[in-house]
Design a protein around this motif. Structure first.
Motif, PDB file in Angstrom:
ATOM      1  N   ILE A  26       0.840  -1.203   0.000  1.00 43.95           N
ATOM      2  CA  ILE A  26       0.000   0.000   0.000  1.00 43.95           C
ATOM      3  C   ILE A  26       0.874   1.253   0.000  1.00 43.95           C
ATOM      4  N   LEU A  27       1.949   1.223   0.758  1.00 40.42           N
ATOM      5  CA  LEU A  27       2.860   2.358   0.834  1.00 40.42           C
ATOM      6  C   LEU A  27       3.487   2.643  -0.531  1.00 40.42           C
ATOM      7  N   ILE A  28       3.881   1.629  -1.246  1.00 33.52           N
ATOM      8  CA  ILE A  28       4.471   1.811  -2.583  1.00 33.52           C
ATOM      9  C   ILE A  28       3.432   2.402  -3.535  1.00 33.52           C
ATOM     10  N   ILE A  29       2.204   1.891  -3.483  1.00 28.29           N
ATOM     11  CA  ILE A  29       1.142   2.414  -4.352  1.00 28.29           C
ATOM     12  C   ILE A  29       0.884   3.885  -4.050  1.00 28.29           C
ATOM     13  N   LEU A  30       0.849   4.254  -2.779  1.00 34.48           N
ATOM     14  CA  LEU A  30       0.630   5.653  -2.410  1.00 34.48           C
ATOM     15  C   LEU A  30       1.777   6.548  -2.867  1.00 34.48           C
ATOM     16  N   LEU A  31       2.999   6.079  -2.769  1.00 35.22           N
ATOM     17  CA  LEU A  31       4.147   6.863  -3.240  1.00 35.22           C
ATOM     18  C   LEU A  31       4.073   7.086  -4.745  1.00 35.22           C
ATOM     19  N   VAL A  32       3.721   6.045  -5.495  1.00 36.30           N
ATOM     20  CA  VAL A  32       3.601   6.184  -6.948  1.00 36.30           C
ATOM     21  C   VAL A  32       2.469   7.153  -7.279  1.00 36.30           C
ATOM     22  N   ALA A  33       1.328   7.037  -6.565  1.00 40.90           N
ATOM     23  CA  ALA A  33       0.209   7.945  -6.804  1.00 40.90           C
ATOM     24  C   ALA A  33       0.602   9.375  -6.483  1.00 40.90           C
ATOM     25  N   MET A  34       1.406   9.601  -5.446  1.00 37.97           N
ATOM     26  CA  MET A  34       1.815  10.956  -5.066  1.00 37.97           C
ATOM     27  C   MET A  34       2.733  11.545  -6.128  1.00 37.97           C
ATOM     28  N   VAL A  35       3.597  10.712  -6.684  1.00 32.51           N
ATOM     29  CA  VAL A  35       4.504  11.205  -7.712  1.00 32.51           C
ATOM     30  C   VAL A  35       3.723  11.540  -8.980  1.00 32.51           C
ATOM     31  N   VAL A  36       2.792  10.667  -9.360  1.00 34.12           N
ATOM     32  CA  VAL A  36       2.053  10.863 -10.603  1.00 34.12           C
ATOM     33  C   VAL A  36       1.012  11.974 -10.469  1.00 34.12           C
ATOM     34  N   LEU A  37       0.221  11.968  -9.397  1.00 27.85           N
ATOM     35  CA  LEU A  37      -0.888  12.910  -9.248  1.00 27.85           C
ATOM     36  C   LEU A  37      -0.513  14.184  -8.496  1.00 27.85           C
ATOM     37  N   GLY A  38       0.440  14.122  -7.664  1.00 24.29           N
ATOM     38  CA  GLY A  38       0.784  15.267  -6.837  1.00 24.29           C
ATOM     39  C   GLY A  38       0.145  15.113  -5.466  1.00 24.29           C
ATOM     40  N   PRO A  39       0.620  15.848  -4.496  1.00 24.82           N
ATOM     41  CA  PRO A  39       0.138  15.677  -3.121  1.00 24.82           C
ATOM     42  C   PRO A  39      -1.331  16.055  -2.933  1.00 24.82           C
ATOM     43  N   GLU A  40      -1.804  17.112  -3.598  1.00 21.93           N
ATOM     44  CA  GLU A  40      -3.188  17.537  -3.386  1.00 21.93           C
ATOM     45  C   GLU A  40      -4.192  16.524  -3.952  1.00 21.93           C
ATOM     46  N   LYS A  41      -3.965  16.062  -5.160  1.00 16.19           N
ATOM     47  CA  LYS A  41      -4.859  15.090  -5.791  1.00 16.19           C
ATOM     48  C   LYS A  41      -4.777  13.742  -5.079  1.00 16.19           C
ATOM     49  N   THR A  42      -3.618  13.397  -4.541  1.00 16.83           N
ATOM     50  CA  THR A  42      -3.472  12.127  -3.821  1.00 16.83           C
ATOM     51  C   THR A  42      -4.342  12.131  -2.564  1.00 16.83           C
ATOM     52  N   VAL A  43      -4.381  13.277  -1.862  1.00 16.66           N
ATOM     53  CA  VAL A  43      -5.206  13.377  -0.663  1.00 16.66           C
ATOM     54  C   VAL A  43      -6.686  13.256  -1.034  1.00 16.66           C
ATOM     55  N   GLU A  44      -7.111  13.917  -2.100  1.00 11.83           N
ATOM     56  CA  GLU A  44      -8.498  13.819  -2.555  1.00 11.83           C
ATOM     57  C   GLU A  44      -8.838  12.389  -2.941  1.00 11.83           C
ATOM     58  N   LEU A  45      -7.929  11.754  -3.680  1.00  8.77           N
ATOM     59  CA  LEU A  45      -8.139  10.374  -4.107  1.00  8.77           C
ATOM     60  C   LEU A  45      -8.213   9.445  -2.907  1.00  8.77           C
ATOM     61  N   ALA A  46      -7.355   9.635  -1.912  1.00 13.19           N
ATOM     62  CA  ALA A  46      -7.367   8.793  -0.710  1.00 13.19           C
ATOM     63  C   ALA A  46      -8.671   8.979   0.053  1.00 13.19           C
ATOM     64  N   THR A  47      -9.177  10.201   0.132  1.00  6.24           N
ATOM     65  CA  THR A  47     -10.449  10.469   0.811  1.00  6.24           C
ATOM     66  C   THR A  47     -11.601   9.771   0.098  1.00  6.24           C
ATOM     67  N   LYS A  48     -11.659   9.915  -1.216  1.00  6.81           N
ATOM     68  CA  LYS A  48     -12.706   9.266  -1.996  1.00  6.81           C
ATOM     69  C   LYS A  48     -12.599   7.745  -1.903  1.00  6.81           C
ATOM     70  N   LEU A  49     -11.380   7.236  -1.941  1.00 11.80           N
ATOM     71  CA  LEU A  49     -11.159   5.800  -1.839  1.00 11.80           C
ATOM     72  C   LEU A  49     -11.604   5.292  -0.462  1.00 11.80           C
ATOM     73  N   GLY A  50     -11.298   6.050   0.582  1.00 11.01           N
ATOM     74  CA  GLY A  50     -11.736   5.673   1.930  1.00 11.01           C
ATOM     75  C   GLY A  50     -13.254   5.640   2.046  1.00 11.01           C
ATOM     76  N   ASP A  51     -13.922   6.670   1.501  1.00  6.57           N
ATOM     77  CA  ASP A  51     -15.388   6.701   1.509  1.00  6.57           C
ATOM     78  C   ASP A  51     -15.964   5.510   0.750  1.00  6.57           C
ATOM     79  N   PHE A  52     -15.369   5.225  -0.411  1.00  5.98           N
ATOM     80  CA  PHE A  52     -15.834   4.102  -1.228  1.00  5.98           C
ATOM     81  C   PHE A  52     -15.673   2.778  -0.487  1.00  5.98           C
ATOM     82  N   LEU A  53     -14.514   2.582   0.137  1.00  8.05           N
ATOM     83  CA  LEU A  53     -14.283   1.340   0.878  1.00  8.05           C
ATOM     84  C   LEU A  53     -15.230   1.220   2.082  1.00  8.05           C
TER      85      LEU A  53
END
Length: 110
Positions: free
Chosen positions: A6-33
């Motif tokens: 999970i940590l590796i996936i989050l690091l890749v997402a942060m590099v690709v999307l940037g820190p702001e979009k990663t936080v939004e994506l993590a929030t939406k993913l948490g709500d979805f889960l």
């Protein structure tokens, strides 16, 4: 998934999307889960209740059929006793007197 994956996936997402979009994506993913987990729990609860209701219905049917069988056997016994009484009345050979005489010929002794 383990924590390192999970940590590796989050690091890749942060590099690709940037820190702001990663936080939004993590929030939406948490709500979805969370919604998936709630739906799954509700489904499991409904399945449990249906299983419980099915068992209760089967048990009540078994009890009902047992009671019906018992009632039927009691009625059969009563009819057998009545049939024996009718046979005894028709033959007229019922002997209740201590000397062996039939009921009609009993003598009263005081």
């Amino acid at each position: 998934m383990d924590f390192p994956e999970i940590l590796i996936i989050l690091l890749v997402a942060m590099v690709v999307l940037g820190p702001e979009k990663t936080v939004e994506l993590a929030t939406k993913l948490g709500d979805f889960l969370r919604k998936i987990r709630e739906t799954w729990d509700e489904l499991r609860y409904q399945m449990y209740m249906e299983n419980l209701n099915r068992k209760i219905m089967e048990e009540s049917e078994n009890i009902q059929s047992s009671e019906e069988a018992q009632e039927k056997s009691i009625l059969e016994y009563i009819e057998e006793v009545k049939a024996e009484e009718v046979k005894e009345d028709e033959s007229g050979t019922t002997q209740n007197a201590p000397d062996g005489a039939s009921e009609g010929t009993q003598t009263k002794t005081d």
